[in-house]
Structure formats: C-alpha cells, structure tokens
Design a protein around this motif. Structure first.
Motif, PDB file in Angstrom:
ATOM      1  N   GLU A   1       0.825  -1.213   0.000  1.00 48.40           N
ATOM      2  CA  GLU A   1       0.000   0.000   0.000  1.00 48.40           C
ATOM      3  C   GLU A   1       0.855   1.258   0.000  1.00 48.40           C
ATOM      4  O   GLU A   1       0.332   2.367   0.003  1.00 48.40           O
ATOM      5  CB  GLU A   1      -0.922   0.023   1.227  1.00 48.40           C
ATOM      6  CG  GLU A   1      -1.981  -1.049   1.229  1.00 48.40           C
ATOM      7  CD  GLU A   1      -2.867  -0.949   2.454  1.00 48.40           C
ATOM      8  OE1 GLU A   1      -3.315   0.170   2.782  1.00 48.40           O
ATOM      9  OE2 GLU A   1      -3.109  -1.991   3.080  1.00 48.40           O
ATOM     10  N   GLY A   2       2.158   1.099   0.026  1.00 44.59           N
ATOM     11  CA  GLY A   2       3.068   2.242   0.104  1.00 44.59           C
ATOM     12  C   GLY A   2       4.203   2.134  -0.884  1.00 44.59           C
ATOM     13  O   GLY A   2       4.009   2.171  -2.097  1.00 44.59           O
ATOM     14  N   LEU A   3       5.418   1.976  -0.350  1.00 51.40           N
ATOM     15  CA  LEU A   3       6.623   1.986  -1.170  1.00 51.40           C
ATOM     16  C   LEU A   3       6.620   0.948  -2.294  1.00 51.40           C
ATOM     17  O   LEU A   3       7.046   1.251  -3.410  1.00 51.40           O
ATOM     18  CB  LEU A   3       7.850   1.754  -0.288  1.00 51.40           C
ATOM     19  CG  LEU A   3       8.177   2.868   0.698  1.00 51.40           C
ATOM     20  CD1 LEU A   3       9.286   2.435   1.641  1.00 51.40           C
ATOM     21  CD2 LEU A   3       8.576   4.124  -0.032  1.00 51.40           C
ATOM     22  N   VAL A   4       6.156  -0.233  -2.016  1.00 49.88           N
ATOM     23  CA  VAL A   4       6.159  -1.277  -3.039  1.00 49.88           C
ATOM     24  C   VAL A   4       5.278  -0.868  -4.214  1.00 49.88           C
ATOM     25  O   VAL A   4       5.680  -0.974  -5.379  1.00 49.88           O
ATOM     26  CB  VAL A   4       5.720  -2.638  -2.446  1.00 49.88           C
ATOM     27  CG1 VAL A   4       5.500  -3.673  -3.543  1.00 49.88           C
ATOM     28  CG2 VAL A   4       6.757  -3.143  -1.436  1.00 49.88           C
ATOM     29  N   ALA A   5       4.082  -0.366  -3.925  1.00 51.23           N
ATOM     30  CA  ALA A   5       3.171   0.069  -4.998  1.00 51.23           C
ATOM     31  C   ALA A   5       3.775   1.218  -5.795  1.00 51.23           C
ATOM     32  O   ALA A   5       3.744   1.216  -7.029  1.00 51.23           O
ATOM     33  CB  ALA A   5       1.827   0.484  -4.415  1.00 51.23           C
ATOM     34  N   GLY A   6       4.321   2.201  -5.103  1.00 50.08           N
ATOM     35  CA  GLY A   6       4.919   3.346  -5.781  1.00 50.08           C
ATOM     36  C   GLY A   6       6.093   2.954  -6.653  1.00 50.08           C
ATOM     37  O   GLY A   6       6.230   3.427  -7.785  1.00 50.08           O
ATOM     38  N   GLN A   7       6.955   2.095  -6.137  1.00 48.41           N
ATOM     39  CA  GLN A   7       8.127   1.672  -6.899  1.00 48.41           C
ATOM     40  C   GLN A   7       7.726   0.856  -8.123  1.00 48.41           C
ATOM     41  O   GLN A   7       8.304   1.016  -9.207  1.00 48.41           O
ATOM     42  CB  GLN A   7       9.089   0.867  -6.015  1.00 48.41           C
ATOM     43  CG  GLN A   7      10.380   0.489  -6.703  1.00 48.41           C
ATOM     44  CD  GLN A   7      11.240   1.692  -7.074  1.00 48.41           C
ATOM     45  OE1 GLN A   7      11.095   2.789  -6.541  1.00 48.41           O
ATOM     46  NE2 GLN A   7      12.139   1.493  -8.007  1.00 48.41           N
ATOM     47  N   LEU A   8       6.733   0.000  -7.974  1.00 44.94           N
ATOM     48  CA  LEU A   8       6.266  -0.816  -9.097  1.00 44.94           C
ATOM     49  C   LEU A   8       5.749   0.072 -10.233  1.00 44.94           C
ATOM     50  O   LEU A   8       6.130  -0.095 -11.395  1.00 44.94           O
ATOM     51  CB  LEU A   8       5.168  -1.777  -8.634  1.00 44.94           C
ATOM     52  CG  LEU A   8       4.569  -2.671  -9.707  1.00 44.94           C
ATOM     53  CD1 LEU A   8       5.603  -3.654 -10.229  1.00 44.94           C
ATOM     54  CD2 LEU A   8       3.361  -3.404  -9.160  1.00 44.94           C
ATOM     55  N   VAL A   9       4.909   1.031  -9.893  1.00 46.91           N
ATOM     56  CA  VAL A   9       4.377   1.935 -10.914  1.00 46.91           C
ATOM     57  C   VAL A   9       5.501   2.789 -11.501  1.00 46.91           C
ATOM     58  O   VAL A   9       5.558   2.995 -12.717  1.00 46.91           O
ATOM     59  CB  VAL A   9       3.231   2.808 -10.346  1.00 46.91           C
ATOM     60  CG1 VAL A   9       2.774   3.850 -11.353  1.00 46.91           C
ATOM     61  CG2 VAL A   9       2.054   1.929  -9.918  1.00 46.91           C
ATOM     62  N   ASP A  10       6.412   3.248 -10.664  1.00 47.57           N
ATOM     63  CA  ASP A  10       7.540   4.057 -11.134  1.00 47.57           C
ATOM     64  C   ASP A  10       8.368   3.286 -12.154  1.00 47.57           C
ATOM     65  O   ASP A  10       8.682   3.795 -13.236  1.00 47.57           O
ATOM     66  CB  ASP A  10       8.404   4.474  -9.942  1.00 47.57           C
ATOM     67  CG  ASP A  10       9.437   5.540 -10.276  1.00 47.57           C
ATOM     68  OD1 ASP A  10       9.382   6.121 -11.381  1.00 47.57           O
ATOM     69  OD2 ASP A  10      10.295   5.805  -9.416  1.00 47.57           O
ATOM     70  N   LEU A  11       8.721   2.064 -11.835  1.00 45.04           N
ATOM     71  CA  LEU A  11       9.522   1.256 -12.756  1.00 45.04           C
ATOM     72  C   LEU A  11       8.784   0.994 -14.067  1.00 45.04           C
ATOM     73  O   LEU A  11       9.383   1.037 -15.145  1.00 45.04           O
ATOM     74  CB  LEU A  11       9.908  -0.074 -12.100  1.00 45.04           C
ATOM     75  CG  LEU A  11      10.935   0.016 -10.977  1.00 45.04           C
ATOM     76  CD1 LEU A  11      11.098  -1.334 -10.279  1.00 45.04           C
ATOM     77  CD2 LEU A  11      12.267   0.525 -11.481  1.00 45.04           C
ATOM     78  N   ASN A  12       7.492   0.755 -13.974  1.00 45.98           N
ATOM     79  CA  ASN A  12       6.700   0.498 -15.179  1.00 45.98           C
ATOM     80  C   ASN A  12       6.540   1.740 -16.052  1.00 45.98           C
ATOM     81  O   ASN A  12       6.287   1.622 -17.246  1.00 45.98           O
ATOM     82  CB  ASN A  12       5.322  -0.064 -14.825  1.00 45.98           C
ATOM     83  CG  ASN A  12       5.395  -1.504 -14.375  1.00 45.98           C
ATOM     84  OD1 ASN A  12       6.301  -2.242 -14.748  1.00 45.98           O
ATOM     85  ND2 ASN A  12       4.441  -1.904 -13.562  1.00 45.98           N
TER      86      ASN A  12
END
Length: 172
Positions: free
Chosen positions: A27-38
């Motif tokens: 719900e935080g860093l993991v979600a943001g990083q995933l979208v950022d990388l994509n």
C-alpha cells in the motif's frame, strides 16, 4: 519498536506497527516503486500517475515518521489525520522540488548528478507542468501542508512548519 517502546499503550504500539507496515508494503513503497519502474521511459505518463508514484514513495516515508510520532505521542484520531495530510503534502512537495532542482541546478550544487531524470526520459513535474507551474505547485503544497497545522499549539507545530518551508526552498 514493539520491544523498545515503553510507557505507551499496547494498542498505540500496534497501530504504529500497522502504519509502518502499510508505508513500506504493497500500500506504500512497493506500490509506488512498481508503478515508477513500469512508467520509466513511457511517453504517456500523466499527472495522476506521477502523483500516485510519489505519494506512495517519498510521501509514504515522510507520512510514516510523522504519523508514528503522532500515534506513539498520544495524538487524537483527528490530530493523526491532520498530520498524515501534512506529511503527505510535504512528501509530494519534496519530490516536486527535487524535480525542479534536477533541471535548474548543476551537479556541483546538488551534490548528485543533475539532469538524470531528463537523461532517462523520466516523467517529472517540470516536464508535465512546465517549470513555472511546478514552482507554483510547490508553493501551493507548502501552504496546504502548513494549513493542516493550524489547530495545533503554534510552538509545537513550528518545527513542522519550518520543515515544510525548508523543503520548499532547499537548494540541493
């Protein structure tokens, strides 16, 4: 945190652990990083997506330390939520200013490589809004963040207000 925190009600400690888990998890860093990388190198990244990324990365980190302090310090639910909003705003503000500095300062001034976002075609606030609108957005976030502190004791809120101003006007 669970074993080292003394003098705080167990339900507050549990609430703080839940907040931290949310901030660093899906719900935080993991979600943001995933979208950022994509999105890196994608031409059609919009403002909503950019905001999602930074609310779930930079803002999630700032939100967690502010909210954990409020919970463990005995803040009411209303106080915790106002501080959550404050922290989310300054987290987003930090990223907007970081994007601005990346295109307006030299590597020597920043202490890191300038222009790296542009080099990898990363979507940034100046790229989407233009530099002047990005500056305006930063000022707006600063004011909105500090408005969340209006119900707190001014002396106790002063360090947070100063932090928002520092983030807004930092030069590196």
């Amino acid at each position: 945190m669970v074993t080292a925190t003394v003098g705080v009600a167990p339900e507050r400690i549990l609430g703080a652990v839940g907040e931290l888990a949310k901030a660093i998890g899906t719900e935080g860093l993991v979600a943001g990083q995933l979208v950022d990388l994509n999105c890196t190198g994608e031409a059609n990244v919009g403002l909503d997506t950019l905001e999602f990324i930074h609310i779930h990365k930079t803002a999630a980190l700032l939100e967690s330390y502010v909210v954990l302090g409020a919970i463990l310090g005995g803040g009411s639910n209303d106080q915790v939520e106002k501080l959550r909003t404050f922290a989310r705003k300054i987290g987003l503000l930090f990223q907007v200013v970081d994007d601005i500095l990346d295109v307006t300062k030299s590597s020597e001034e920043l202490g890191k490589t300038a222009g790296k976002d542009l080099a990898v075609d990363k979507t940034t606030y100046p790229k989407l809004l233009g530099l002047n609108k990005a500056f305006e957005f930063a000022e707006k976030l600063n004011e909105e963040a500090k408005a969340q502190l209006s119900d707190f004791d001014p002396l106790k809120a002063a360090p947070l207000s100063a932090q928002a101003d520092y983030i807004t006007h930092r030069q590196n």
